[in-house]
Structures are given as C-alpha cells and as structure tokens.
Scaffold this motif. Structure first.
Motif, PDB file in Angstrom:
ATOM      1  N   GLN A  94       0.853  -1.192   0.000  1.00  0.00           N
ATOM      2  CA  GLN A  94       0.000   0.000   0.000  1.00  0.00           C
ATOM      3  C   GLN A  94       0.883   1.234   0.000  1.00  0.00           C
ATOM      4  OE1 GLN A  94      -2.388   0.230   3.595  1.00  0.00           O
ATOM      5  NE2 GLN A  94      -0.922  -1.055   4.676  1.00  0.00           N
ATOM      6  N   TRP A 140       0.797   5.877   0.023  1.00  0.00           N
ATOM      7  CA  TRP A 140       0.076   7.131   0.224  1.00  0.00           C
ATOM      8  C   TRP A 140       0.788   8.233  -0.545  1.00  0.00           C
ATOM      9  CZ3 TRP A 140       1.050   3.397   3.683  1.00  0.00           C
ATOM     10  CH2 TRP A 140      -0.005   2.913   4.458  1.00  0.00           C
ATOM     11  N   HIS A 159      -4.780   7.295  -0.081  1.00  0.00           N
ATOM     12  CA  HIS A 159      -4.308   5.952   0.253  1.00  0.00           C
ATOM     13  C   HIS A 159      -4.642   5.003  -0.896  1.00  0.00           C
ATOM     14  CE1 HIS A 159      -4.847   2.190   2.963  1.00  0.00           C
ATOM     15  NE2 HIS A 159      -3.590   2.286   2.568  1.00  0.00           N
TER      16      HIS A 159
END
Length: 118
Positions: free
Chosen positions: A103, A105, A110
């Motif tokens: 993941q 950002w 996000h």
C-alpha cells in the motif's frame, strides 16, 4: 492402483513446487513489513511490475509497485507515480534497500495494491 497413486503424488508435488517458486519470485516470503517515506527519483512502470527509485533520507531504495492493471485498480492515475513526488509506502522488506509495496500514500490519498496482503 499404484500407478494412479504415483501420478497423483507427482501432480501434487509439481503444484507445490510451482506455488513455492512463484511465491519466492514475487518476494512474498514472510519478511519484515516496513514503512518508508521518500521522494521518487526514477520511475519505470510496466510488466512484470513497476519500479520506483526513492530517496529516503539520503539512501536509495528500490520499491516495487504493482503491474499496470493493479495500479489502475488501486486508483493510481497517470502521473501519480512521477519523479519528484513524495510517497509513503508500506510493504515487505525483501532485501537490502528493496521493498515490495502493498500500500502507498500520496499526500492524504491511500492506495492499496495488494488488499489480500494487508
């Protein structure tokens, strides 16, 4: 009957080996999860996965992101991953200054590349 058992055992072993090699190739080996914040200094997006080079407090890190379809599915648009962009990434530490991103950002946005890994 013995031949059938032999063939089933051989097929099961082949599947197990193929799965373990695929896991090792893609780096999902149970390594340490890390989080980094850095500025993108180089971008190479494409198959089999994209690669970002990050400057993290003066150290160069190689960060592997998803394939183009995976990045699109996560909501990343054209130009989001560009030179000069600051990103925070989280993923599996897979070697000296190498991270496989699960993941990331960009600012407050996000993006989850591998939802099954987090």
């Amino acid at each position: 009957m013995q031949r059938r058992h032999f063939l089933l055992a051989t097929a099961a072993l082949a599947l197990l080996l193929a799965f373990s090699q695929a896991q090792a190739h893609h780096g999902w080996t149970g390594g340490e999860t890390r989080e980094l914040v850095g500025v993108i200094t180089d971008v190479q997006l494409g198959n089999p996965h994209g690669v970002l080079i990050l400057d993290v407090d003066g150290e160069t890190w190689t960060v592997e992101v998803g394939q183009p379809w995976r990045n699109d599915r996560a909501g990343l648009g054209e130009g989001d991953l560009a030179t000069g962009v600051e990103v925070r990434v989280s993923g599996e530490h897979s070697g000296e200054r190498l991270l496989k991103v699960e993941q990331l950002w960009i600012g407050d946005e996000h993006f989850v590349l591998y939802p099954d890994r987090i």
